[in-house]
Design a protein around this motif. Structure first.
Motif, mmCIF file in Angstrom:
data_model
loop_
_atom_site.group_PDB
_atom_site.id
_atom_site.type_symbol
_atom_site.label_atom_id
_atom_site.label_comp_id
_atom_site.label_asym_id
_atom_site.label_seq_id
_atom_site.Cartn_x
_atom_site.Cartn_y
_atom_site.Cartn_z
ATOM 1 N N THR A 351 0.831 -1.211 0.000
ATOM 2 C CA THR A 351 0.000 0.000 0.000
ATOM 3 C C THR A 351 0.868 1.266 0.000
ATOM 4 O OG1 THR A 351 -0.189 -0.216 2.407
ATOM 5 C CG2 THR A 351 -2.034 -1.030 1.081
ATOM 6 N N GLN A 352 2.188 1.083 0.078
ATOM 7 C CA GLN A 352 3.111 2.227 -0.023
ATOM 8 C C GLN A 352 3.415 2.580 -1.478
ATOM 9 O OE1 GLN A 352 6.219 1.795 3.557
ATOM 10 N NE2 GLN A 352 5.820 -0.146 2.558
ATOM 11 N N LEU A 353 2.698 1.917 -2.417
ATOM 12 C CA LEU A 353 2.925 2.122 -3.848
ATOM 13 C C LEU A 353 1.722 2.781 -4.502
ATOM 14 C CD1 LEU A 353 4.256 -1.463 -4.681
ATOM 15 C CD2 LEU A 353 5.635 0.540 -4.136
ATOM 16 N N TRP A 354 2.002 3.578 -5.544
ATOM 17 C CA TRP A 354 0.950 4.064 -6.425
ATOM 18 C C TRP A 354 0.582 2.946 -7.400
ATOM 19 C CZ3 TRP A 354 -1.049 8.167 -4.475
ATOM 20 C CH2 TRP A 354 -0.270 9.170 -3.898
ATOM 21 N N LEU A 357 3.192 1.440 -9.566
ATOM 22 C CA LEU A 357 4.226 0.703 -8.827
ATOM 23 C C LEU A 357 5.404 1.592 -8.449
ATOM 24 C CD1 LEU A 357 4.168 -2.827 -10.535
ATOM 25 C CD2 LEU A 357 3.026 -2.053 -8.445
ATOM 26 N N GLU A 358 5.228 2.898 -8.549
ATOM 27 C CA GLU A 358 6.194 3.851 -7.997
ATOM 28 C C GLU A 358 5.898 4.014 -6.513
ATOM 29 O OE1 GLU A 358 7.921 8.371 -8.908
ATOM 30 O OE2 GLU A 358 5.946 7.765 -9.664
ATOM 31 N N THR A 359 6.939 4.130 -5.700
ATOM 32 C CA THR A 359 6.725 4.287 -4.265
ATOM 33 C C THR A 359 6.220 5.696 -3.959
ATOM 34 O OG1 THR A 359 8.976 5.046 -3.744
ATOM 35 C CG2 THR A 359 8.599 2.662 -3.788
ATOM 36 N N LYS A 360 5.409 5.796 -2.903
ATOM 37 C CA LYS A 360 4.857 7.088 -2.505
ATOM 38 C C LYS A 360 5.884 7.922 -1.740
ATOM 39 C CE LYS A 360 0.208 5.128 -2.172
ATOM 40 N NZ LYS A 360 -0.860 4.652 -1.249
ATOM 41 N N VAL A 362 9.350 7.797 -1.980
ATOM 42 C CA VAL A 362 10.518 8.207 -2.766
ATOM 43 C C VAL A 362 10.128 8.252 -4.241
ATOM 44 C CG1 VAL A 362 12.891 7.656 -3.417
ATOM 45 C CG2 VAL A 362 12.103 7.203 -1.084
ATOM 46 N N GLU A 363 10.178 9.435 -4.819
ATOM 47 C CA GLU A 363 9.821 9.587 -6.226
ATOM 48 C C GLU A 363 10.861 8.915 -7.123
ATOM 49 O OE1 GLU A 363 8.681 13.143 -9.422
ATOM 50 O OE2 GLU A 363 9.270 13.651 -7.368
ATOM 51 N N ASN A 364 10.399 8.396 -8.260
ATOM 52 C CA ASN A 364 11.253 7.744 -9.275
ATOM 53 C C ASN A 364 11.789 6.385 -8.834
ATOM 54 O OD1 ASN A 364 10.812 9.993 -10.820
ATOM 55 N ND2 ASN A 364 12.842 10.883 -10.484
ATOM 56 N N LEU A 365 11.310 5.877 -7.700
ATOM 57 C CA LEU A 365 11.689 4.544 -7.232
ATOM 58 C C LEU A 365 10.480 3.618 -7.370
ATOM 59 C CD1 LEU A 365 13.771 2.660 -5.843
ATOM 60 C CD2 LEU A 365 12.790 3.386 -3.645
ATOM 61 N N PHE A 366 10.654 2.520 -8.098
ATOM 62 C CA PHE A 366 9.593 1.550 -8.352
ATOM 63 C C PHE A 366 9.989 0.204 -7.746
ATOM 64 C CE2 PHE A 366 9.304 4.799 -11.499
ATOM 65 C CZ PHE A 366 7.994 4.861 -11.951
ATOM 66 N N THR A 367 9.001 -0.608 -7.394
ATOM 67 C CA THR A 367 9.280 -1.967 -6.936
ATOM 68 C C THR A 367 8.342 -2.938 -7.658
ATOM 69 O OG1 THR A 367 7.736 -1.791 -5.063
ATOM 70 C CG2 THR A 367 10.043 -1.232 -4.647
ATOM 71 N N ALA A 368 8.811 -4.176 -7.850
ATOM 72 C CA ALA A 368 8.002 -5.162 -8.570
ATOM 73 C C ALA A 368 8.394 -6.575 -8.166
ATOM 74 C CB ALA A 368 8.173 -4.995 -10.083
ATOM 75 N N GLU A 591 -3.780 6.273 4.531
ATOM 76 C CA GLU A 591 -2.618 5.425 4.255
ATOM 77 C C GLU A 591 -2.504 5.111 2.759
ATOM 78 O OE1 GLU A 591 -1.352 0.742 4.858
ATOM 79 O OE2 GLU A 591 -2.833 1.632 6.202
ATOM 80 N N VAL A 592 -3.606 4.698 2.141
ATOM 81 C CA VAL A 592 -3.578 4.245 0.749
ATOM 82 C C VAL A 592 -3.524 5.410 -0.233
ATOM 83 C CG1 VAL A 592 -4.878 2.979 -1.023
ATOM 84 C CG2 VAL A 592 -4.735 2.088 1.314
ATOM 85 N N LYS A 593 -4.165 6.535 0.124
ATOM 86 C CA LYS A 593 -4.261 7.688 -0.780
ATOM 87 C C LYS A 593 -4.828 7.291 -2.144
ATOM 88 C CE LYS A 593 -0.260 10.049 1.269
ATOM 89 N NZ LYS A 593 1.106 10.572 1.009
ATOM 90 N N PRO A 594 -6.050 6.769 -2.181
ATOM 91 C CA PRO A 594 -6.632 6.347 -3.465
ATOM 92 C C PRO A 594 -6.732 7.504 -4.437
ATOM 93 C CG PRO A 594 -8.326 6.490 -1.765
ATOM 94 C CD PRO A 594 -7.006 6.637 -1.066
ATOM 95 N N LEU A 595 -6.558 7.195 -5.708
ATOM 96 C CA LEU A 595 -6.564 8.229 -6.750
ATOM 97 C C LEU A 595 -7.961 8.490 -7.302
ATOM 98 C CD1 LEU A 595 -3.363 7.141 -8.711
ATOM 99 C CD2 LEU A 595 -3.575 8.935 -6.981
#
Length: 629
Positions: A351-354, A357-360, A362-368, A591-595
């Protein structure tokens, strides 16, 4: 002392099933990409089951192919067996599954990566992220090499603080006794990310020459040539069989007698394991009323005698594993080549991801991949492609790609992860998709090729073929609507043979095709057509015709949900100032910050009453922002 290692658009950390798709996606969509991995000999390694596909998972592989990924092509070139599952059921649950030659799979994928334009593959252990003002700008390896980039994708699988547990033995390790990644886990914690401890496991491998196959049941592949990729034209026909046997009373007694020596029950294992792929000791305890459990014996490749004992995942001591094996029919004199083990590892709270799959944090950091709490090669690959594609698009200043739940199983999975999170290793199931009649094995290209093309992943020639296929489907449907079939002996004979009711007046071919007991091949000879469409076109015409009503209902549901998805929520909305929302819902939404309101409605702990209040608040325009309340 650090030194400059190079500058890239995208850096991918890891070269497992998520990493290879991330690196290839980034490179194919036009970004200069670096892939760093702990061990070049472990690219696309299969530490667990040497297979690809299965229910839901097989559809993901087709989706990957439609988007321009590699897993489908790679397994088509390297499998030892392939079969279509659930052929007796409806198209929504059909899926391909293939046994892989795990060594050929690795070598073929590594070669594909090495030949890919814009992609550099390099061995290196990343220990530090270069982060300035909450923006990721590169990585540093343990040798001091410093690589800068616009975006970074972390795909470390089960290597983050990996610990292997086997009986009373426990030691730091990645899968199959490979080097773990320890420092990067500490780095993520230092950056403020919440990590959880998960666990997975693997069964023992045995020598196939020591198996008495006469006591087992043969499980052959399909006679009909099959392929995952829409582009595959050469088919493997010399398939190897798998074999089925069962545990029994003696097996269960051995396990029950040794539960005190099981790390699962002694407290040695702290991580949460996968519910849908339990260890054999967990199965025996949880399902103690079952007299037996299936065990599949699966060859690991054409040039090895190693056999994977599917269904016997365990972390019991080695001597107990050997006794268990010998209690199973066909394995009485078996030689164990490798014991099974459990592995614990750190994973991100997803849930720390947009949804990109970019992290909320740290910008420009993705996880998969498994770092996001999933299990399975296919789930990892699906995330890897999306993270690599979006990291590349961001590096190029372009809009990201977010798949809806009605677009793909990949969209369902990512939405589940970033919206609901997971408290155990997540596995895709057909039951997770509310629109599964739309998300079929047969139509992945119709759903996703356009998206892959727009993202730069699909070449023009393939896209043109796709457009021709779409047109051919519509033309054949029109032809079937216009074709009139008259009553007569030939028609009567066909209908009688299919136990279908007779007709007394002329009907269209399309009308007959709607009958569940009749197929395209039954009706075609009666149409008078002089030309025949290809099997894939015929399949689409048949499925779209038979399920037209059900598909229409699901599309109506999708359209209603899309109206909710269109209602956007500002990223920095302050939920604390919205009176009437339940406390749990307020905490989860913060926490989730839904879009969107649609995503908000799927957040765990948020009920319809909370959504109604949120809608009223948004429509009144009272968009309270952080710090403005």
């Amino acid at each position: 002392m650090n030194y400059e290692g190079g500058t890239y658009d995208v850096i991918v950390i890891g070269a497992g099933h998520a990493g290879v798709e991330a690196g290839l996606a980034a490179a194919r969509s036009g970004s200069k990409t670096l892939m760093l991995t702990l061990n070049l000999d472990a690219v696309a390694f299969m530490p667990c089951n040497p297979s690809v596909g299965g229910p839901a998972k097989g559809i993901v592989v087709r989706e990957l192919d439609a988007l321009g990924g590699e897993m489908a092509k790679n397994i088509d070139k390297t499998h030892i067996q392939m079969k279509m599952l659930n052929t007796g059921k409806g198209p929504a649950v059909r899926a391909l599954r293939a046994q892989a030659d795990k060594f050929m799979y690795q070598h073929e994928m590594k070669n594909t990566i090495e030949e890919q334009e814009n992609l550099t593959l390099r061995q290196g252990l990343v220990e530090k992220l270069i982060v300035e003002d909450d923006v990721c700008k590169g990585v540093v390896t343990n040798t001091g090499a410093e690589y800068t980039s616009s975006t970074v994708v972390i795909t470390t699988g089960t290597y983050l603080r990996g610990k292997i547990i086997l009986g009373e033995l426990a030691y730091e390790s990645g899968p199959n006794n490979m080097q773990p990644s320890v420092q990067l886990s500490h780095e993520l914690k230092a950056l403020g990310f919440d990590l959880v401890r998960f666990k997975t496991g693997t069964p023992p491998r045995v020598n196939g020459n020591s198996i008495d196959y006469s006591k087992t049941e043969i499980q052959p592949g399909d006679d009909q040539p099959r392929a995952f990729s829409y582009e595959t034209t050469k088919f493997i026909t010399d398939q190897l069989p798998c074999w089925l046997t069962y545990t029994g009373e003696a097996t269960h007694q051995i396990i029950n007698d040794n539960l005190s020596r099981s790390p699962m029950y002694s407290g040695m294992i702290e991580g949460t394991g996968p519910r849908y792929c339990p260890s054999i000791e967990d199965k025996i305890v949880r399902f103690n009323d079952k007299p037996k459990h299936q065990i599949f014996l699966e060859p690991e490749g054409r040039n090895t005698t190693e056999v994977y004992v599917q269904g016997l995942s365990t972390s019991l001591p080695e001597d107990v594993q050997f006794k268990i094996l010998q209690s199973i029919p066909g394995l009485e004199n078996v030689k164990m080549m490798r014991p099974g083990y459990a592995i614990e590892y750190d994973a991100m709270v997803p849930t720390q991801l947009w949804p990109t799959l970019e992290t909320k944090k740290v910008e420009n950091l993705f996880t998969a991949g498994q770092i996001n709490g999933t299990s399975g090669y296919e789930e990892a690959a699906g995330q890897g492609l999306m993270a690599g594609m979006n990291a590349s698009l961001k590096a190029q200043g372009k809009e990201p790609v977010i798949l809806d739940r009605s677009d793909a199983y990949i969209g369902v999975m990512i939405d589940d992860l970033v919206t609901k999170g997971t408290n155990e290793p997540y596995r895709l199931l057909t039951s997770r998709a509310e629109y599964r009649l739309l998300l079929r094995h047969d139509n992945a290209d119709l759903r996703l090729t356009e998206i892959g093309y727009q993202a730069g992943m699909i070449e023009q020639e393939r896209y043109d073929r796709f457009l021709s296929k779409k047109e051919a489907i519509e033309q054949e449907k029109q032809r079937m609507r216009k074709a009139t079939i008259q009553p007569g002996p030939e028609l009567e004979k066909m209908l009688t043979s299919k136990n279908s009711s007779l007709i007394t007046e002329a009907v269209t071919a399309m009308h007959l095709l709607k009958r569940p007991e009749l197929g395209y091949d039954d009706i075609f000879p009666l149409t008078g057509f002089t030309s025949r469409v290809t099997p894939d076109i015929a399949e689409q015409v048949e499925i779209q015709t038979k399920y037209e009503g059900y598909i229409s209902k699901q599309l109506d549901q999708v359209n209603k949900m899309k109206k909710m998805e269109m209602k956007k929520i500002p990223e920095n909305l302050d939920y604390s100032v919205i009176s009437g929302i339940a406390t749990e819902a307020r905490q989860k939404l913060t926490e989730v910050k839904p879009l969107s309101v649609g995503q908000a409605s799927r957040v765990s702990g948020v009920n319809p009453a909370d959504i109604s209040i949120l809608l009223v608040y948004l429509e009144q325009g009272k968009l309270a922002r952080v710090g403005e309340a």
